[in-house]
Write a protein that holds these residues in place. Structure first.
Motif: not given
Length: 168
Positions: A13-14, A16-18, A20-22, A52-53, A56
């Motif tokens: 995945g992207r 920064g998104e992965v 911050s969702d972790c 980004r991480t 978010r």
């Protein structure tokens, strides 16, 4: 030393998104991300994964540019320099609480820093007379240092730290 569990995973995945969702998915208390300290046009246009991480994530984000000080801290007990961005939000207070817990693992040199918008803070504290668009007046600077110091002391209790306020 503190009994932390560290797990490594490869996730698609992207970044920064992965990252911050972790914490939500894994019930993690911290995200650690490396950053080469990129410069130039790309950083300004798209930002870095680390930025980004940190923006978010729902838990504190430790950005490691050079792992050697962190390794020396963990292995040899050398004090680790930690900069905590502070801006009077619940997120920055959470970061201070995390630093307090992190200090149980070894000696830290903590700087609590805040880059503020001078006109906004001048108006917020009820400044009188002329103000600058590029720097805090001495009175405003004194109030900001006092306020950040009080909040940091409330959270960090008797841990040592410095406060650095910069207009920007």
């Amino acid at each position: 030393k503190a009994g932390s569990v560290v797990e490594e995973r490869i996730v698609a995945g992207r970044a920064g998104e992965v990252l911050s969702d972790c914490p939500r998915q894994e019930r993690a208390g911290l995200v650690v991300v490396s950053s080469p300290g990129c410069r130039g046009v790309d950083r300004w246009l798209v930002g870095s994964v680390a930025e980004r991480t940190a923006e978010r994530a729902t838990v504190p984000t430790l950005i490691v540019r050079d792992p050697s000080p962190l390794l020396k801290w963990a292995k040899d007990g050398r004090p680790l320099r930690v900069f905590v961005c502070f801006n009077r939000t619940a997120t920055s207070e959470c970061a201070l609480r995390w630093v307090k817990e992190f200090a149980r693992g070894g000696s830290l040199e903590v700087v609590v820093g805040w880059v503020n918008w001078p006109t906004e803070e001048w108006a917020r504290v009820g400044g009188n007379g002329p103000f600058s668009l590029t720097s805090n007046t001495p009175d405003v600077q004194r109030i900001l240092v006092r306020d950040v110091t009080e909040k940091a002391r409330e959270i960090l209790v008797d841990a040592s730290f410095r406060v650095r306020i910069e207009a920007g």
